[in-house]
Design an enzyme around this catalytic site. Structure first.
Site, mmCIF file in Angstrom:
data_model
loop_
_atom_site.group_PDB
_atom_site.id
_atom_site.type_symbol
_atom_site.label_atom_id
_atom_site.label_comp_id
_atom_site.label_asym_id
_atom_site.label_seq_id
_atom_site.Cartn_x
_atom_site.Cartn_y
_atom_site.Cartn_z
ATOM 1 N N GLU A 1 -7.047 2.252 11.471
ATOM 2 C CA GLU A 1 -5.716 1.699 11.195
ATOM 3 C C GLU A 1 -5.555 0.432 12.006
ATOM 4 O O GLU A 1 -5.285 0.474 13.196
ATOM 5 C CB GLU A 1 -4.599 2.671 11.609
ATOM 6 C CG GLU A 1 -4.405 3.819 10.681
ATOM 7 C CD GLU A 1 -3.106 4.573 10.962
ATOM 8 O OE1 GLU A 1 -2.219 4.016 11.629
ATOM 9 O OE2 GLU A 1 -3.014 5.718 10.505
ATOM 10 N N GLU B 1 -4.438 11.363 14.438
ATOM 11 C CA GLU B 1 -3.943 10.910 15.746
ATOM 12 C C GLU B 1 -3.625 12.110 16.647
ATOM 13 O O GLU B 1 -2.572 12.162 17.280
ATOM 14 C CB GLU B 1 -2.714 10.010 15.581
ATOM 15 C CG GLU B 1 -2.997 8.777 14.736
ATOM 16 C CD GLU B 1 -1.928 7.686 14.840
ATOM 17 O OE1 GLU B 1 -0.772 8.008 15.147
ATOM 18 O OE2 GLU B 1 -2.272 6.506 14.621
#
Ligand SMILES: *[C@@H]1O[C@H](CO)[C@@H](O)[C@H](O)[C@H]1NC(C)=O
Ligand SMILES: *[C@@H]1O[C@H](CO)[C@@H](O)[C@H](O)[C@H]1NC(C)=O
Ligand SMILES: *[C@@H]1O[C@H](CO)[C@@H](O)[C@H](O)[C@H]1NC(C)=O
Ligand SMILES: CC(=O)N[C@H]1CO[C@H](CO)[C@@H](O)[C@@H]1O
Length: 743
Positions: free
Chosen positions: A254, A185
């Site tokens: 995710e 991320e």
């Protein structure tokens, strides 16, 4: 230079070949804009996250088998640097940290693995997976173009890649790992820090490619991922996501099955209808890889949970619950969807979808080639169901739902039609077991304690403890002349303490004056209360407590904890006395910790008292009891509802921090996560503790004579602690639902 297409992959021969003659099958893993390609075959892959340290090795085979039975192709895990390298250059891969053993079990089950090396992992894991010693390398700055950081990151990443290679675990070597991940991320951070962030991305991209794993790498939530890295999406919904290049497949790394819980916060819940809807929409929009975060969340044993206040339970409302039991209806409903997607796979892989809009809020995706046809019929209206005509047949679509027709005719699955409601999981008290607790009072430390550090002023907590303990004592003396100690109008003076967090217990002359907490979104706190001072020397003892270190945020290594001041006493005859620059003494950890009271040998080093003398409702108290394991193999948990805050051990192993922490009323409106459901009412546990039950792994118990130890900070009633069995509502397994064959 960076652009490597499919053909080049094959020509370069880097990606090995299929060997049919030996028992080891070397797999080539490549990709294009449609999907991952394994041994020349395109695949739609269903993946689920299971983090190896969040369960015990004894649980792994069953978890993996349940994931396989649920229709998963891939198990995804992060790699947890701070557990693997507790001190620089000393590596640990045993027990719950046996990464190689975990991957081999995945391979034996016939599943693939996605290894997210990071080594920054976030993951609600202490310090985002970074070792605390990393922060103290001179000149270091995390996750940017910083030489000391890059050197350490490269060393650990190499270590992991070499370990995988030495065990032949990459698919290119015949192993299960088909994908790796570097960083995590990083997109939003790169954007915030600008040029150094870009330079860092460029550096870690080259570094990762240079490791020659023979399989593709992904970067999640990072649009700037250079070729050949696949940029992937994390979120509740990802159907609008587009990779940054047409040659990269659309992957969902995710897809949150629920959300984590913080002490004092709500227990989140994501309806399976919404989760299935999100996956179906992703697949119908060209998605080819979906990962459930988490498929099994598990437990933050020991002190592995991150700040701010992440609970010991990491259940995540996942399809397999914290205890390893199947959660219904989530598990079965998703399994049915996976079966439908597998039936549609030939069509999904042979064509791009044709999209039509037969009515308001209605959408049809058809994947049709000469040999196959699959259709997804969607009703996006959040409230009303709809009837839809498709190829001369009529279909009823509930509100907010997608139907899957693997042959363009038969609806085999609709995201909102949940067939198996399942039973609710229960905690059943073990009745024939009572604990005979004994207590030992942890002394309040004062400046008189001989082995304390002395320094001028207030020091940051982590700087002193290096996270060897949650606890740090800040100690000083206040001299009061006999004519002082009163406000001019006769009132008690006020002690004010400002702390960066996370929890503070204030003692004056050995007595608890009060306790204050930060909150899970802001750990700073201020203590302010009247105090009685005596003429002469008064002992101020501040016990500052961390509840996990931060795991996310720009330069979270710079966040502070502990008492940074100011510390003042207001309302003395002389006015306000500032203690901040006083001489302070420091003591790291508890006496009970240094004596290892949680172990068999340590616990026999002090005098415990029990029976009618058992101490209750007393802050800073240790408790111990010996108990026999209940028969059977159903999962067990301690019910801690009568206790305050602290830590629990069984046979020397830490179960984690306990803190029932009642959920504030009015803090419930966001416990139901995801899309249209996000503004609905609290679903579970409102007005209840954030975490009442604490998983006791069966593997940590002996048949008889188990040692339970609890450290209690606030004062609790240990006679209310009990053991419960976890019983699932898994109707789908043995009950009415037909068994679906696995892939
Ligand atoms: C699927 O991918 C193709 C090829 O990139 C593209 O033309 C099409 O618009 C995409 N369809 C959807 C629904 O995303
Ligand atoms: C951290 O500790 C060092 C000594 O080890 C000290 O010089 C420094 O002032 C401390 N910093 C903070 C912020 O407490
Ligand atoms: C923290 O949470 C409280 C309530 O839970 C809220 O009122 C406050 O605005 C939040 N603060 C931040 C910085 O998000
Ligand atoms: C990429 C993505 O979908 N992110 C979403 C994740 O969930 C949060 C919270 O609901 C959203 O704000 C993000 O947009």
């Amino acid at each position: 230079m960076w652009r490597i297409n499919n053909n080049v992959f094959l020509l370069m021969g880097l990606w090995a070949f299929i060997s049919s003659s030996s028992s080891t099958v070397f797999a080539s893993v490549t990709y294009d804009g449609k999907s991952l390609i394994i041994n020349g075959q395109r695949r739609i892959l269903i993946s689920g996250s299971i983090h190896y340290p969040r369960s015990t090795p004894q649980m792994w085979p069953d978890l993996i088998q349940k994931a396989k039975n649920g229709g998963l192709d891939v198990i995804q895990t992060y790699v947890f640097w701070n557990a693997h390298e507790p001190t620089p250059g000393n590596y640990y891969f045993e027990g719950r940290y046996d990464l190689v053993g975990f991957l081999k079990l995945i391979q034996q089950a016939g599943l693939y693995a996605h290894l997210r090396i990071g080594p920054y992992v976030c993951a609600e894991w202490n310090f985002g997976g970074f070792p605390v010693w990393l922060k103290y390398i001179p000149g270091i700055e995390f996750r940017t173009d910083n030489q000391p950081f890059k050197a350490a990151m490269q060393k650990f990443t190499r270590k992991i890649v070499h370990l995988m290679k030495s065990e032949n675990l990459f698919a290119s070597q015949g192993g299960p790992i088909i994908l790796s991940q570097i960083e995590n991320e990083y997109g939003p951070i790169e954007w915030e820090i600008g040029a150094p962030g870009k330079a860092y991305t460029k550096w870690f991209s080259r570094m990762a490619v240079g490791l020659n794993t023979g399989i593709p790498w992904v970067m999640c939530k990072q649009e700037t991922a250079p070729d050949p890295f696949i940029d992937t999406c994390n979120g509740f919904y990802c159907e609008k996501f587009k990779p940054n290049n047409n040659n990269k497949p659309k992957m969902f790394t995710e897809n949150w099955t629920g959300w984590y819980t913080a002490f004092g916060g709500p227990v989140p819940y994501r309806p399976v209808e919404d989760l299935a809807y999100s996956v179906a929409r992703f697949i119908q929009n060209n998605g080819s890889f979906v990962n459930y975060y988490m498929y099994h969340g598990g437990t933050n044993f020991g002190r592995t949970a991150a700040g701010l206040f992440v609970t010991t339970s990491y259940d995540y409302d996942a399809p397999i619950d914290e205890y390893g039991l199947i959660r219904e209806p989530k598990w079965s409903h998703l399994r049915s969807m996976h079966k439908a997607i597998k039936q549609a796979e030939p069509a999904l892989l042979s064509a791009y979808p044709t999209v039509t809009w037969p009515g308001n809020n209605l959408e049809v995706h058809v994947f049709e080639s000469k040999t196959a046809c699959a259709a997804f019929l969607a009703n996006y209206d959040p409230k009303s169901s709809a009837a839809m005509k498709f190829r001369n047949r009529k279909y009823n679509l509930p509100a907010w739902s997608v139907s899957i027709l693997p042959d363009c005719k038969t609806e085999v699955f609709n995201t909102a039609k949940v067939l198996n409601k399942g039973g609710l999981a229960k905690m059943i008290p073990v009745n024939d077991l009572s604990f005979s607790w004994q207590s030992y009072i942890e002394q309040t430390v004062t400046t008189d304690d001989a082995d304390t550090l002395q320094m001028q002023g207030m020091w940051e907590q982590l700087n002193v403890t290096r996270d060897s303990s949650d606890y740090l004592w800040y100690l000083t003396d206040v001299n009061i002349h006999s004519n002082e100690g009163f406000l001019k109008n006769g009132q008690d003076p006020i002690l004010k303490v400002m702390s960066a967090g996370h929890v503070l217990h204030v003692f004056v002359n050995g007595k608890l004056l009060g306790t204050v907490y930060g909150t899970s979104n802001d750990t700073r706190l201020t203590f302010s209360d009247g105090l009685k001072l005596a003429a002469g020397v008064n002992k101020i003892s501040l016990l500052s407590v961390t509840v996990g270190l931060p795991n996310t945020g720009l330069h979270f290594e710079r966040y502070s904890s502990g008492v940074l001041g100011p510390v003042t006493i207001e309302g003395l005859d002389e006015g306000t006395r500032d203690l901040t620059e006083h001489q302070w003494s420091y003591k790291v950890g508890l006496k009970g910790e240094s004596l290892s009271l949680h172990t068999d040998s340590g616990s026999s080093s002090v005098e415990w008292i029990g029976g009618s003398l058992l101490v209750q409702k007393q802050p800073l108290t240790w408790y111990k009891a010996i108990f026999d394991a209940p028969t059977g193999d159903d999962p067990l948990a301690f019910d801690m509802k009568t206790m305050g805050k602290g830590e629990i051990w069984v046979n020397g192993q830490s179960i984690g921090r306990h803190w029932p922490a009642y959920i504030a009323s009015g803090n419930c409106n966001d416990c139901n996560y995801g899309g249209i459901f996000s503004d609905s009412k609290c679903v579970t546990n409102c007005g209840e503790p954030s975490q009442r039950w604490y998983h006791v792994p069966r593997a940590w118990l002996k048949p008889t004579g188990n040692l339970a130890v609890v450290f209690e900070e606030l004062g609790g009633d240990p006679t209310g602690i009990s053991l419960a069995r976890r019983s699932s509502g898994e109707v789908g397994i043995n009950g009415s639902l037909e068994m679906v064959s696995t892939v």
